[in-house]
Design a protein around this motif. Structure first.
Motif, PDB file in Angstrom:
ATOM      1  N   GLU A  88      -8.351 -13.974  30.591  1.00  0.00           N
ATOM      2  CA  GLU A  88      -6.966 -13.715  30.985  1.00  0.00           C
ATOM      3  C   GLU A  88      -6.094 -13.675  29.745  1.00  0.00           C
ATOM      4  OE1 GLU A  88      -3.638 -15.130  34.305  1.00  0.00           O
ATOM      5  OE2 GLU A  88      -5.604 -16.105  34.218  1.00  0.00           O
ATOM      6  N   GLU A  89      -5.083 -12.817  29.779  1.00  0.00           N
ATOM      7  CA  GLU A  89      -4.161 -12.668  28.655  1.00  0.00           C
ATOM      8  C   GLU A  89      -2.800 -12.312  29.208  1.00  0.00           C
ATOM      9  OE1 GLU A  89      -5.296  -9.647  25.902  1.00  0.00           O
ATOM     10  OE2 GLU A  89      -3.527  -9.914  24.611  1.00  0.00           O
ATOM     11  N   GLY A  90      -1.754 -12.914  28.653  1.00  0.00           N
ATOM     12  CA  GLY A  90      -0.419 -12.593  29.132  1.00  0.00           C
ATOM     13  C   GLY A  90       0.648 -13.405  28.432  1.00  0.00           C
ATOM     14  N   LEU A  91       1.899 -13.211  28.830  1.00  0.00           N
ATOM     15  CA  LEU A  91       2.998 -13.991  28.287  1.00  0.00           C
ATOM     16  C   LEU A  91       2.812 -15.453  28.664  1.00  0.00           C
ATOM     17  CD1 LEU A  91       5.993 -11.613  29.106  1.00  0.00           C
ATOM     18  CD2 LEU A  91       4.817 -11.888  26.922  1.00  0.00           C
ATOM     19  N   THR A  92       3.204 -16.340  27.761  1.00  0.00           N
ATOM     20  CA  THR A  92       2.918 -17.764  27.931  1.00  0.00           C
ATOM     21  C   THR A  92       3.443 -18.309  29.254  1.00  0.00           C
ATOM     22  OG1 THR A  92       2.883 -18.131  25.549  1.00  0.00           O
ATOM     23  CG2 THR A  92       3.285 -20.048  26.933  1.00  0.00           C
ATOM     24  N   GLU A  93       4.709 -18.077  29.544  1.00  0.00           N
ATOM     25  CA  GLU A  93       5.282 -18.637  30.766  1.00  0.00           C
ATOM     26  C   GLU A  93       4.674 -18.010  32.018  1.00  0.00           C
ATOM     27  OE1 GLU A  93       7.110 -21.372  31.166  1.00  0.00           O
ATOM     28  OE2 GLU A  93       6.711 -21.558  29.017  1.00  0.00           O
ATOM     29  N   GLU A  94       4.303 -16.747  31.940  1.00  0.00           N
ATOM     30  CA  GLU A  94       3.658 -16.117  33.090  1.00  0.00           C
ATOM     31  C   GLU A  94       2.300 -16.745  33.356  1.00  0.00           C
ATOM     32  OE1 GLU A  94       3.525 -11.941  32.536  1.00  0.00           O
ATOM     33  OE2 GLU A  94       5.704 -11.678  32.670  1.00  0.00           O
ATOM     34  N   ILE A  95       1.572 -17.057  32.282  1.00  0.00           N
ATOM     35  CA  ILE A  95       0.267 -17.699  32.440  1.00  0.00           C
ATOM     36  C   ILE A  95       0.436 -19.062  33.101  1.00  0.00           C
ATOM     37  CG2 ILE A  95      -1.659 -18.764  31.192  1.00  0.00           C
ATOM     38  CD1 ILE A  95      -2.002 -15.823  31.158  1.00  0.00           C
ATOM     39  N   PHE A  96       1.434 -19.825  32.660  1.00  0.00           N
ATOM     40  CA  PHE A  96       1.633 -21.157  33.212  1.00  0.00           C
ATOM     41  C   PHE A  96       2.160 -21.128  34.641  1.00  0.00           C
ATOM     42  CE2 PHE A  96       0.942 -22.708  29.000  1.00  0.00           C
ATOM     43  CZ  PHE A  96       0.615 -24.052  29.140  1.00  0.00           C
ATOM     44  N   GLN A  97       3.024 -20.178  34.929  1.00  0.00           N
ATOM     45  CA  GLN A  97       3.620 -20.127  36.261  1.00  0.00           C
ATOM     46  C   GLN A  97       2.741 -19.411  37.275  1.00  0.00           C
ATOM     47  OE1 GLN A  97       6.309 -21.830  36.996  1.00  0.00           O
ATOM     48  NE2 GLN A  97       6.587 -22.453  34.871  1.00  0.00           N
ATOM     49  N   ARG A  98       2.023 -18.362  36.816  1.00  0.00           N
ATOM     50  CA  ARG A  98       1.230 -17.557  37.751  1.00  0.00           C
ATOM     51  C   ARG A  98      -0.141 -17.239  37.163  1.00  0.00           C
ATOM     52  NH1 ARG A  98       6.318 -15.779  37.855  1.00  0.00           N
ATOM     53  NH2 ARG A  98       5.918 -14.166  36.302  1.00  0.00           N
ATOM     54  N   PRO A  99      -0.965 -18.258  36.940  1.00  0.00           N
ATOM     55  CA  PRO A  99      -2.324 -17.986  36.428  1.00  0.00           C
ATOM     56  C   PRO A  99      -3.115 -17.190  37.451  1.00  0.00           C
ATOM     57  CG  PRO A  99      -2.146 -20.254  37.192  1.00  0.00           C
ATOM     58  CD  PRO A  99      -0.757 -19.683  37.230  1.00  0.00           C
ATOM     59  N   ARG A 100      -3.848 -16.196  36.989  1.00  0.00           N
ATOM     60  CA  ARG A 100      -4.533 -15.309  37.919  1.00  0.00           C
ATOM     61  C   ARG A 100      -6.047 -15.495  37.935  1.00  0.00           C
ATOM     62  NH1 ARG A 100      -2.478  -9.395  36.702  1.00  0.00           N
ATOM     63  NH2 ARG A 100      -3.600  -9.012  38.660  1.00  0.00           N
ATOM     64  N   HIS A 101      -6.607 -15.976  36.831  1.00  0.00           N
ATOM     65  CA  HIS A 101      -8.050 -16.151  36.802  1.00  0.00           C
ATOM     66  C   HIS A 101      -8.418 -17.574  37.233  1.00  0.00           C
ATOM     67  CE1 HIS A 101     -12.176 -16.351  35.240  1.00  0.00           C
ATOM     68  NE2 HIS A 101     -12.154 -15.032  35.330  1.00  0.00           N
TER      69      HIS A 101
END
Length: 294
Positions: free
Chosen positions: A233-246
């Protein structure tokens, strides 16, 4: 053209048990000023991936794929050719400060040698620049401490000196490989603030390798999550923390003490994520195939 473009990077090691695939098809890019945290459990491939960016994967390691830095291909370059990239182009701070410092030479001589040899400064100018960079990273009374040896500094101060050595030649990218792991919490916070302020001052790109999610959140704009040698998974930091997808990212977050009110609420990472299973192909471990980009 991106400052750094990594494409289908694969790193393998031959062993008595067969071929070990440490990094499996990793691809990402970054620009000047980017701050990327590479997170994952021990053995996920994040450290060896970081070392490959400087051509520091030694035999029996084999690096394949492409690492383009500022238009120059790194994979396959000779050791002599890499000298033009290390330091001036890409700098690195290692986890243990003692690995980067020679115990029989003074701190001042090690710092000034960088400027005298790599930047061809005079002895006087190199000394002055060494003192300036020591002050920049928070070494008090730098003139008085110039002739001290590594053992005369605390762990936090030694790590600051290693950072000074890495940024002294003003690299375009700084790779920090878990530089705060061996330090206590108070010292760790100071080192992280220092790295953030230096990045803001110089505009360099930052690749911060860590297994600490709280540190990743503090230091980065983007996060790359690695598991079993792959980016899952790769993405903006806050998006990863708020909406992790994997599922693995979610498992990492749920295993972090900062996400729960009590230790009783902590959820261990499932067995499927912490135990590699044999693929039957010469000892290589299986890896998740889902790769999610945000």
């Amino acid at each position: 053209m991106s400052l750094l473009q990594v494409s289908d990077l694969r790193i393998t090691f031959e062993s008595g048990f067969g071929t070990v695939d440490a990094v499996r098809g990793v691809s990402f890019s970054m620009e000047m000023g980017d701050a990327i945290a590479v997170v994952g459990a021990s053995g996920s491939g994040k450290t060896v991936m970081g070392r490959s960016l400087l051509g520091l994967v030694d035999a029996p390691g084999i690096v394949r794929g492409s690492i383009m830095f500022n238009g120059t291909e790194i994979v396959g370059r000779s050791e002599k050719a890499m000298q033009d990239i290390r330091g001036l182009g890409i700098g690195m701070v290692f986890q243990d400060a003692l690995d980067g410092l020679n115990p029989v030479y003074t701190i001042g001589s090690q710092l000034s040698e960088i400027f005298a040899v790599r930047m061809r400064m005079s002895t006087k100018a190199a000394r002055a620049e060494a003192i300036r960079i020591m002050e920049q990273v928070g070494i008090h009374n730098a003139k008085d401490r110039f002739d001290n040896y590594p053992h005369q500094f605390s762990g936090g101060m030694r790590q600051r000196i290693c950072i000074a050595m890495a940024i002294g030649m003003k690299p375009k990218i700084l790779i920090a490989d878990e530089p705060t792991t061996a330090l206590d919490v108070t010292v760790q916070a100071g080192i992280l603030r220092l790295i953030k302020s230096l990045q803001a001052e110089t505009g360099m790109g930052l690749i911060f390798v860590t297994h600490d999610l709280a540190v990743a959140r503090m230091i980065s704009k983007r996060i790359i999550v690695m598991y079993a040698g792959q980016i899952v998974e790769e993405g903006l930091t806050e998006e990863i923390f708020q909406r992790p997808r994997h599922p693995y990212t979610r498992a990492l977050l749920m295993a972090h003490p900062g996400r729960v009110k009590s230790w009783r609420d902590l959820e261990p990472i499932p067995e499927a994520f912490v135990t590699d299973s044999s693929s039957g192909g010469g000892g290589s471990a299986s890896a998740p195939q889902v790769v999610i980009s945000q």
